[in-house]
Design an enzyme around this catalytic site. Structure first.
Site, PDB file in Angstrom:
ATOM      1  N   ASP A 175      38.804  86.056   4.978  1.00 33.80           N
ATOM      2  CA  ASP A 175      38.038  85.839   6.200  1.00 33.80           C
ATOM      3  C   ASP A 175      38.025  84.350   6.557  1.00 33.80           C
ATOM      4  O   ASP A 175      38.300  83.968   7.702  1.00 33.80           O
ATOM      5  CB  ASP A 175      36.608  86.355   5.988  1.00 33.80           C
ATOM      6  CG  ASP A 175      35.679  86.027   7.131  1.00 33.80           C
ATOM      7  OD1 ASP A 175      35.671  86.792   8.115  1.00 33.80           O
ATOM      8  OD2 ASP A 175      34.966  85.008   7.056  1.00 33.80           O
ATOM      9  N   ILE A 190      27.686  79.672  16.159  1.00 31.79           N
ATOM     10  CA  ILE A 190      27.810  78.210  16.212  1.00 31.79           C
ATOM     11  C   ILE A 190      28.850  77.798  17.241  1.00 31.79           C
ATOM     12  O   ILE A 190      30.015  78.189  17.135  1.00 31.79           O
ATOM     13  CB  ILE A 190      28.211  77.624  14.842  1.00 31.79           C
ATOM     14  CG1 ILE A 190      27.309  78.165  13.739  1.00 31.79           C
ATOM     15  CG2 ILE A 190      28.173  76.109  14.884  1.00 31.79           C
ATOM     16  CD1 ILE A 190      27.714  77.718  12.340  1.00 31.79           C
ATOM     17  N   GLU A 221      29.634  93.183   1.874  1.00 29.87           N
ATOM     18  CA  GLU A 221      30.067  94.545   2.188  1.00 29.87           C
ATOM     19  C   GLU A 221      30.317  95.318   0.893  1.00 29.87           C
ATOM     20  O   GLU A 221      30.435  94.731  -0.186  1.00 29.87           O
ATOM     21  CB  GLU A 221      31.374  94.494   2.988  1.00 29.87           C
ATOM     22  CG  GLU A 221      31.349  93.489   4.112  1.00 29.87           C
ATOM     23  CD  GLU A 221      31.761  94.104   5.427  1.00 29.87           C
ATOM     24  OE1 GLU A 221      31.949  95.339   5.497  1.00 29.87           O
ATOM     25  OE2 GLU A 221      31.881  93.348   6.402  1.00 29.87           O
ATOM     26  N   LYS A 255      38.867  87.521  14.755  1.00 34.77           N
ATOM     27  CA  LYS A 255      39.480  86.386  14.042  1.00 34.77           C
ATOM     28  C   LYS A 255      40.811  86.742  13.422  1.00 34.77           C
ATOM     29  O   LYS A 255      41.731  85.935  13.394  1.00 34.77           O
ATOM     30  CB  LYS A 255      38.537  85.837  12.984  1.00 34.77           C
ATOM     31  CG  LYS A 255      38.099  86.854  11.975  1.00 34.77           C
ATOM     32  CD  LYS A 255      37.051  86.318  11.012  1.00 34.77           C
ATOM     33  CE  LYS A 255      36.460  87.468  10.234  1.00 34.77           C
ATOM     34  NZ  LYS A 255      35.407  88.198  10.938  1.00 34.77           N
ATOM     35  N   ARG A 309      33.203 107.098  18.322  1.00 34.72           N
ATOM     36  CA  ARG A 309      32.339 108.267  18.169  1.00 34.72           C
ATOM     37  C   ARG A 309      31.428 108.407  19.390  1.00 34.72           C
ATOM     38  O   ARG A 309      30.347 107.815  19.443  1.00 34.72           O
ATOM     39  CB  ARG A 309      31.510 108.126  16.897  1.00 34.72           C
ATOM     40  CG  ARG A 309      32.363 108.294  15.621  1.00 34.72           C
ATOM     41  CD  ARG A 309      31.560 107.951  14.385  1.00 34.72           C
ATOM     42  NE  ARG A 309      31.179 106.550  14.398  1.00 34.72           N
ATOM     43  CZ  ARG A 309      30.244 106.008  13.623  1.00 34.72           C
ATOM     44  NH1 ARG A 309      29.558 106.775  12.787  1.00 34.72           N
ATOM     45  NH2 ARG A 309      29.969 104.732  13.687  1.00 34.72           N
ATOM     46  N   GLY A 342      26.305  88.294  12.094  1.00 35.13           N
ATOM     47  CA  GLY A 342      25.156  89.052  12.547  1.00 35.13           C
ATOM     48  C   GLY A 342      25.326  89.470  13.994  1.00 35.13           C
ATOM     49  O   GLY A 342      26.007  88.814  14.774  1.00 35.13           O
ATOM     50  N   GLU A 389      34.996  82.264  21.152  1.00 37.61           N
ATOM     51  CA  GLU A 389      34.023  81.468  20.384  1.00 37.61           C
ATOM     52  C   GLU A 389      33.452  82.268  19.215  1.00 37.61           C
ATOM     53  O   GLU A 389      33.182  81.716  18.140  1.00 37.61           O
ATOM     54  CB  GLU A 389      32.895  81.024  21.321  1.00 37.61           C
ATOM     55  CG  GLU A 389      31.843  80.144  20.695  1.00 37.61           C
ATOM     56  CD  GLU A 389      32.378  78.765  20.311  1.00 37.61           C
ATOM     57  OE1 GLU A 389      32.601  78.577  19.103  1.00 37.61           O
ATOM     58  OE2 GLU A 389      32.562  77.912  21.198  1.00 37.61           O
ATOM     59  N   LYS A 408      39.758  81.991   9.844  1.00 37.38           N
ATOM     60  CA  LYS A 408      39.017  81.014  10.640  1.00 37.38           C
ATOM     61  C   LYS A 408      39.648  79.628  10.518  1.00 37.38           C
ATOM     62  O   LYS A 408      39.712  78.869  11.494  1.00 37.38           O
ATOM     63  CB  LYS A 408      37.558  80.998  10.197  1.00 37.38           C
ATOM     64  CG  LYS A 408      36.851  82.326  10.527  1.00 37.38           C
ATOM     65  CD  LYS A 408      35.541  82.478   9.774  1.00 37.38           C
ATOM     66  CE  LYS A 408      34.840  83.783  10.142  1.00 37.38           C
ATOM     67  NZ  LYS A 408      33.682  84.049   9.253  1.00 37.38           N
ATOM     68  N   GLY A 456      22.387  93.188   1.754  1.00 35.20           N
ATOM     69  CA  GLY A 456      23.200  93.425   2.946  1.00 35.20           C
ATOM     70  C   GLY A 456      24.049  92.239   3.357  1.00 35.20           C
ATOM     71  O   GLY A 456      24.639  92.236   4.433  1.00 35.20           O
TER      72      GLY A 456
END
Lengths: 430, 430
Positions: free
Chosen positions: A203, A138, A192, A107, A49, A306, A131, A207, A189
């Site tokens: 997820d 981390i 989702e 990922k 957008r 984040g 990473e 990983k 928050g």
């Protein structure tokens, strides 16, 4: 030592993470230049957008044509933050072919086809760093790949999804049920609108695939990872866990088999002892526990998601990749030389906590114990509690294979005296 | 991709760590070769006592002439594990001058003259790696230097000495006094016959100097680090800490000043809240907590000493340095471009827990409070307890500079009504 031609960076995606990366590249330009040995310049930002206001990013850098951007030929590093399989995969491939190295936080793509992308990177003599794809800020991939390069990793045990850790921590500390804790996570928050990828373990499984591949120097794909979500975990499970001096976490577990000839990777809720360092990982934090031959037990802890934390990981990779370009070298690429096969879940060996609803009459325990014995599953402890003509039986086993346990549970379900199997939970980290 | 000429490694020192390094180089030779891209070969081992039996090391590799070994000219990497300032410094310098890169675990030397050694390494275009110098097996230098290279570290708070953590943990969990806990540490092999370097904080101070320099990209020397040992910590201090919801740890603390214009580095016992991740670091384990702008709060945890863990860190560096030699590049060297000065301890701002023995009569609290106010130290809480005509007064302050606090304490000592200052302890990690 400072060279003056700036290194050119193209940003694909400018959401929560991308805008932080762009912001830090601007506000910390002098620091980045000093650490790299050359200035870095934001050369283009591909977005969906283009009309959205993006503070601090000059309008002339914005484009909707990501392909043209990665094909420019003057880009040193492409930072891919759009996620998903396509067009990310094609854009990364095109970037390598046009001379860029790549930093990615993707990922899903790396779990599905890390080997393919690494092969192209190697062919083009370029870097592929990611990473940020596992556990946000981390440092994990670099320590596994570089710090432990002279060691033999046997096990990786991680809380790699902040949403589910927030929910489980809430259930543990307040006695809330799953739905109530999920609602709170959503309101704050941490979850989702559609939490499926998190709560069903997709997820974390991506990983786990990435971590297992790096830890064991072999190829582990998403399909190789056994996956169970945590939506069935109940307040009663937490009560049982407490009774055992445990709590419940959604764990990604990558293990080398005892004979060293294969590896396994799995994601599921599990009881872990309160004394285990992972047990005290609160809220949306992530932590990964690594066991190796020489180093012993290590743990890496921090925010797993984040904008700013993920940007920190992206920028650490960006500095490394830029330094490599200046020196003409590349960092460590894919390492899958062990070619260790990934065993199916049935071969995983662990302990189990099983709650059965049984008839409250003599001989039931003997019957149940016989079934365990017939399947070669050795019992550590049994606790029997009566309630209104029914009884519950809580069995904790010694180590057994998942296949033996499944056989046991199937046979238990066929016993007349067993009304139902209330829960089965693995016990890890002992 | 495998080249056939092996990389030659010289080992200086073959004690607990060195013999583990040699052992792993032999037993894991194929893995190391695969990860490096070339075989590595132990080309010589310099020792003081050549007659000692060293299992697995061919006698013809043993030499007492370390200088001749590093001067051979065909050595790719010198692994320095002899410790101390000399002859380690001269040997490392000679190694660089004769074409070798260096991996070291020598915290004392790096704290005292890391800048000088890095300068020679850079001049010779060689690598100097020393992950093992700080917190044993815990990947720390590489994460700080590389993973966080795009971030701004504001604070490093670490338990970097296993002996003292074992002693303090024992005091905390059993109520034992310092001497009793030290005796147990000695009996179990966690404390040396002369524990001064550990209990007086010298070991931790060297690590603080190294960490502060890397974290803040400036030069911090051992003399810049304020140091207080933990031999004065009493069971009463632990009782006070518990009353505040805290425990006591010997911390290495490296901070960027609030205005960003300077840094500080210090080692001393401090109270930290039980909820802080460092509070639950048990026994001889080490852990380092890092706070940065973008990543937020990270923690790295693991064994801080021991032959095998330290060897793991040494070998991780060895793999990296070997890879660099093959590609003709060097890894990140010294980074001191910020040239931030190190402020003296007086400018450190933190909170304090002060126990006073005072006369049990009216007006004492007012007097004491006035002294704090006159020195600009704001009081958070006061607790007063009477006992046989005497009373104790426990004051916890808001943030104040160490200089103001020292001025306050000096003035308190001059009050007739203050019989003595029983203890002063900083409160960190809040």
């Amino acid at each position: 030592m400072m060279r003056t031609r700036p290194l050119k960076v193209a940003l694909l995606g400018c959401g929560v993470v991308g805008s932080e990366v762009a912001r830090i590249m601007t506000t910390h330009a002098a620091d980045l230049a000093a650490r790299i040995g050359a200035p870095v310049e934001l050369a283009g930002v591909a977005v969906r957008r283009p009309d959205k206001v993006r503070e601090g990013i000059p309008a002339e850098l914005i484009t909707t044509d990501a392909t043209a951007l990665v094909k420019r030929g003057d880009i040193d590093v492409v930072v891919e933050l759009i996620g998903g399989i396509e067009p990310a995969r094609s854009l990364i491939t095109t970037a390598f072919e046009h001379g860029a190295s790549v930093v990615s936080a993707n990922k899903a793509l790396l779990a599905q086809d890390g080997a393919g992308l690494h092969a192209i990177a190697e062919e083009q003599n370029k870097d592929l760093y990611y990473e940020a794809a596992v556990a946000g800020a981390i440092p994990l991939i670099r320590p596994l790949r570089e710090s432990l390069a002279g060691d033999k990793v046997n096990r990786v045990l991680g809380i790699v999804n902040g949403t589910t850790n927030f929910i489980l921590d809430k259930m543990d500390s307040t006695g809330a049920g799953y739905q109530e804790a999920l609602d709170e996570a959503s309101a704050l928050g941490y979850a989702e609108a559609d939490p499926t990828a998190d709560v069903e373990g997709f997820d974390a499984a991506a990983k786990a695939a990435i971590l297992a591949g790096i830890a064991f120097h072999t190829r582990v794909r998403l399909d190789d990872v056994y996956r169970e979500g945590m939506t069935e975990v109940t307040a009663a499970d937490f009560a049982s866990a407490k009774g055992m001096g445990c709590t419940i976490k959604l764990l990604a577990i990558c293990e080398r088999a005892a004979d060293g000839g294969s590896v396994t990777a799995r994601v599921h809720p599990a009881m872990i002892p309160l004394a285990h360092p992972l047990a005290s990982v609160r809220g949306a934090y992530n932590a990964v526990f690594v066991e190796s031959d020489a180093a012993g037990q290590l743990m890496f802890y921090g925010p797993g998601a984040g904008g700013a934390p993920t940007a920190s990981a992206v920028l650490g990779d960006l500095v490394a990749v830029c330094r490599n370009r200046i020196s003409g070298a590349t960092g460590p690429g894919a390492s899958a030389y062990t070619q260790l096969p990934v065993s199916p879940m049935g071969e995983v060996v662990t302990r189990y906590h099983i709650s059965l609803d049984v008839a409250d009459k003599p001989g039931v325990l003997a019957q149940v114990a016989t079934v365990f014995a017939e399947h070669g599953v050795s019992i550590d402890t049994v606790r029997q509690q009566g309630k209104d003509g029914e009884a519950s039986l809580v069995v904790v086993t010694h180590h057994a294979s998942d296949a033996s346990l499944n056989g046991t549970v199937e046979a238990l379900r066929n016993l007349d005296t067993v009304r139902g199997v209330a829960s089965i939970m693995r016990v890890e980290g002992e």
